[in-house]
Scaffold this active site. Structure first.
Site, PDB file in Angstrom:
ATOM      1  N   ASP A 233       0.927  -1.294  -0.074  1.00 40.63           N
ATOM      2  CA  ASP A 233      -0.028   0.092   0.467  1.00 40.63           C
ATOM      3  C   ASP A 233       0.949   0.939   0.092  1.00 40.63           C
ATOM      4  O   ASP A 233       2.209   1.378   0.096  1.00 40.63           O
ATOM      5  CB  ASP A 233      -0.527  -0.889   1.684  1.00 40.63           C
ATOM      6  CG  ASP A 233      -2.439   0.854   0.745  1.00 40.63           C
ATOM      7  OD1 ASP A 233      -2.115   1.651   0.182  1.00 40.63           O
ATOM      8  OD2 ASP A 233      -3.238   0.837   1.865  1.00 40.63           O
TER       9      ASP A 233
HETATM   10  C1  BGC Z   1      -5.262   3.151   0.315  1.00 43.10           C
HETATM   11  C2  BGC Z   1      -5.000   2.425  -1.204  1.00 43.10           C
HETATM   12  C3  BGC Z   1      -4.914   2.583  -2.256  1.00 43.10           C
HETATM   13  C4  BGC Z   1      -3.404   3.730  -2.431  1.00 43.10           C
HETATM   14  C5  BGC Z   1      -3.338   4.787  -3.080  1.00 43.10           C
HETATM   15  C6  BGC Z   1      -3.746   4.013   0.374  1.00 43.10           C
HETATM   16  O1  BGC Z   1      -4.074   5.200   0.735  1.00 43.10           O
HETATM   17  O2  BGC Z   1      -5.102   2.282   1.015  1.00 43.10           O
HETATM   18  O3  BGC Z   1      -6.027   1.331  -0.837  1.00 43.10           O
HETATM   19  O4  BGC Z   1      -4.859   2.168  -3.350  1.00 43.10           O
HETATM   20  O5  BGC Z   1      -2.917   4.708  -1.507  1.00 43.10           O
HETATM   21  O6  BGC Z   1      -4.251   5.172  -3.758  1.00 43.10           O
END
Ligand code: BGC
Length: 844
Positions: A233
């Protein structure tokens, strides 16, 4: 040959030959993103730049910009509420077309964490409290995407079921609960659909951060035979060696000079022998395999690209309109719905136009999606007000109350672009200034909320930006006090007609989650008295470096709260309007301050005085339909007094049209609850860690499993909902031949016969639950074992085949999957609380 797309893909040996052509530096460079959304190209391996994008309510693309619009599909909860895997697979196909239109190879979706508790801030983005329903709907979503050659990223592996301290919390889940609940959707999707990417969560599970967790190698690779890619993530990877030794393949975002623990540090770790080169090679193989699957190896034939369609095309609108209605859950109906159409021979008579009082803040500005990384910018949104008007109803509107407890972004009709007296348009002009004070760029925007992630390149400004100016005109429609202000982090000045009204530094506590910082930033505002028709020039200035998050993103939102009555006045006006109408439709719901990424909910009550509003409207006109516009459950203490309750989720861009279709009976509300809808906040698991640890004390008992165990009554049970016809559930037989073919898989084939006993065609969701009376093992009273949809004409009887997999009868005994011999009960019916048909399965 790839089994999904039918394209010949390079085999492992060929991928390894490509890896062997690269130096260690080239390999390691590939393991961190090139920027926020893309992987590096590597011509020596035949790799072009590969683009990722959020997900899941649409495909946002590489910029956070309202001009770069995307088809906005209903929230995950709405999709799960359809219980219709065919429809969800088609939505996956639509998203694949959107991805290709926007140059995206891999979508960062679906989110398959579970609704462990309705307080979870991202519940709207997850499908259900039930692992089987989540698995089936998630698999269909992935199938639809990948069949069209676009990768899915199943996220967030695992235990990211709430937001509080999500970047650091250690979630403690016992082995059996992990296997029987939280891993189930990941396992099903990986094994059945061969998901091409998985995202490792921010949080830890049982002592290891997920980006370095043994679960990646032991379970994902080892037990499930996963050959896809694991990405972190965003900013979740920290320790250089531990993440490299774990089965993490890609650290996001990039570049490594700015984010993530790899780059030069990993090169050094490999150099001194702390990380084995073979691990690096394996990661690169997985990146190349993903690239081959999505067509990003330039010398390998790409899967046929799906035809693209514009997000505002008729075909997309029709599909999204039908999908939204298919997920609406009619939780209660005393017969008021469907409303008689004007001119139809309904109870209101053939020659009277139905006068509907439409009430509630969300009726005029609907929420079509939840906040955070799930945000996309739809080309348009149809509010309930737009939808009911377009359907030809005689609609009057009253907001009733203010549900936003904070100032909202400036919008039409008050917000105008500056300097364009003849064609002003809604929006603002942005000026970008370099450190030297020189203008580095400018642009016209369509809204008043602006977010730039990792620099300003998405706005075409490549040199460093020191200061921003947001310029607009605010024009008063009525005389009164207009609250003007900004949201953001760092230093902002606001000028009205050239005079400074504030110079403020907006701050948050240091440990605030980036999601919360961007979605619920601090605000500053001042009241400005304006006469009707008066226009003022407004300029908001921001020093970019003054924000603690400047390296990650820059946010400026220009706020405007126009004059409005007090809640007391607005409620009285709404009630009077309801009393003077044939029926009232009250649309209540949450706001972006309540349901968003980065924070959990602290109460399930509707924000503001919406409950009081509904009660007053019902008192004024008993023919009141309550429509709930939220992504996840909210408390509805007046539900039994409303003539009808329709749970409509965040319905996507076609929300209001779908609502009109359903209220008027042109389309059935097709949804059944994918979660238990609580009557109160009693007995719900908490999202609050203690000393950095969140223990899932409730074990297997979440959602209906907990209500069953405790003997508590929810407001509406899991699986509940009805359409506009009635059904009788006639019989269940086993070892039948669904669709005329004998099923030979491992498990049990159940055939359930249902009859449409009403006067309209309809669709029923037939649900089968398993249970094990007198089990030697502690178990829930029942659990969902299979489901299917049945379509029937009035009077027609149909039989649906439901395949109950072997796993439905198994439990995790600490070492592996075990089956308790003896007899299991299968019970079928229209909801978890109504199971008129039962039969027994004897297992050896
Ligand atoms: C989120 C993810 C997301 C990523 C990119 C993170 O903060 O938890 O679900 O895909 O950011 O935006």
């Amino acid at each position: 040959m790839d089994t999904v797309t039918g394209v010949a893909l390079p085999d492992e040996a060929e991928l390894r030959r490509r890896v062997d052509r690269l130096s260690l530096e080239q390999k390691i460079r590939l393991l961190t993103g090139e920027d926020f959304w893309a992987l590096y190209a590597e011509p020596d391996a035949g790799l072009r730049r590969l683009v990722l994008s959020d997900g899941p309510a649409g495909v946002r693309g590489q910029s956070w910009d309202e001009r770069d619009s995307s088809a906005n599909v209903p929230s995950a909860t709405a999709l799960a509420a359809t219980w219709d895997t065919g429809r969800i697979e088609a939505i996956g196909g639509l998203l694949a077309r959107e991805a290709r239109r926007k140059g995206v190879d891999v979508l960062l979706a679906p989110t398959v964490n579970l609704h462990r508790t309705p307080y979870g801030g991202r519940c709207f983005e997850c499908f259900s409290e039930d692992p089987l329903l989540t698995a089936r709907i998630g698999a269909a979503y992935v199938r639809g995407l990948q069949r069209s050659g676009v990768g899915a990223t199943v996220k967030h592996f695992v235990g990211n079921d709430s937001e509080t301290q999500r970047m650091t919390v250690d979630v403690r889940i016992d082995d059996r609960t992990l296997r029987e609940l939280y891993l189930v959707p990941f396992e099903a999707i990986v094994r059945e659909e061969g998901a091409w990417a998985v995202m490792a969560a921010y949080n830890g599970v049982n002592g290891s951060p997920m980006t370095q967790s043994p679960l990646l190698r032991d379970i994902l690779h080892g037990e499930w035979g996963y050959d896809g890619l694991v990405m972190s993530d965003w900013t979740a990877a920290h320790a250089t060696e531990a993440t490299a030794q774990a089965a993490l393949d890609l650290a996001m975002p990039g570049p490594a000079s700015q984010y993530g623990p790899w780059g030069d540090a990993l090169l050094e770790a490999v150099g001194k022998g702390a990380v084995d080169q073979a691990l690096i090679d394996d990661k690169v193989v997985r990146i190349l395999r993903l690239a081959a699957r999505v067509g990003a190896l330039t010398d390998v034939p790409a899967p046929p690209a799906p035809a693209t369609s514009e997000p505002d095309s008729v075909a997309v609108a029709q599909e999204l309109r039908a999908a939204a209605a298919a997920g609406f859950v009619l939780a209660r109906n005393d017969g008021i719905l469907p409303l008689s159409r004007p001119g139809s021979p309904g109870r209101l008579g053939p020659d009277r136009r139905l006068r509907v009082a439409l009430i509630g803040p969300n009726a005029e500005v609907a929420r079509t999606l939840g906040g955070g990384s799930a945000t996309v910018f739809p080309p348009y949104t149809i509010s309930p007000l737009d939808g009911l008007r377009a359907a030809g109803l005689h609609v009057t509107y009253a907001p009733g109350v203010t549900s936003h407890l904070r100032a909202g972004a400036a919008r039409a009709p008050w917000l105008l672009r500056p300097g364009r007296p003849f064609d002003p348009g809604t929006g603002a002009e942005i000026r970008y200034f370099a450190e030297s004070g020189e203008l580095a760029g400018w642009e016209l925007r369509d809204g008043a909320t602006f977010l730039w992630l990792s620099g300003f390149a998405s706005s075409g400004v490549t040199e460093p930006v020191a200061r921003l100016e947001i310029r607009c005109v605010i024009r008063a429609t009525v005389g009164g006090a207009y609250q003007l202000g900004v949201s953001g982090l760092g230093r902002y000045r606001l000028l009205v007609d050239g005079a400074e009204v504030f110079d403020a530094t907006l701050v948050l506590p240091e440990d605030t989650d980036i999601g919360e910082a961007l979605m619920r930033p601090p605000q500053q505002g001042v009241p400005v008295d304006l006469a009707a028709g008066q226009s003022v020039d407004v300029v908001a200035e921001h020093d970019v470096a003054s924000s603690p998050f400047a390296g990650f993103g820059t946010l400026v939102q220009l706020n405007l709260v126009p004059p409005h009555g007090t809640d007391d006045e607005e409620i009285a006006a709404a009630a009077a309007m309801a009393a003077a109408s044939d029926a009232a439709v009250v649309v209540v719901g949450t706001t972006a301050e309540v349901e968003s990424e980065g924070f959990d909910r602290t109460t399930l009550a509707l924000p503001g005085r919406q409950d009081e509003l509904v009660r007053r409207v019902i008192a004024a006109n008993p023919r009141t339909v309550a429509v709930v516009n939220s992504g996840a459950p909210v408390l509805l203490p007046w539900a039994q007094d409303a003539a009808a309750v329709l749970l409509s989720w965040f319905g996507g861009q076609e929300y209001g049209d779908a609502l009109a279709d359903v209220l008027l009976g042109d389309v059935e509300p097709g949804g059944r609850l994918p979660m238990t809808w609580p009557a109160s906040e009693e007995g719900l698991p908490s999202t609050q860690p203690a000393d950095g640890v969140l223990t899932y004390h409730e074990g297997l008992f979440i959602g209906y499993r907990a209500y069953d165990r405790d003997g508590r009554e929810p407001l509406f049970p899991f699986g509940h909902g009805s359409g506009y016809t009635t059904w009788s559930h006639e019989s269940i037989t086993l070892d039948c031949a669904p669709d005329g073919r004998k099923w030979t898989g491992r498990g049990v084939a159940a055939c359930v016969q249902v009859r449409n006993t009403g006067s309209r065609p309809g669709r029923e969701v037939v649900q089968v639950y398993a249970s094990r009376p007198d089990s030697a093992v502690e178990r829930p009273a029942k659990w969902l074992a299979g489901f299917a949809t049945a379509d029937a004409e009035p009077g027609e009887t149909v039989t649906v085949g439901i395949l109950i997999p072997e796993r439905a009868f198994q439990h995790w005994d600490g070492q592996g999957w075990a089956t308790e011999p003896g007899s299991f009960v299968l019970a079928a019916g229209p909801s978890s609380a109504s199971l008129p048909l039962t039969t027994r399965v004897e297992l050896p």
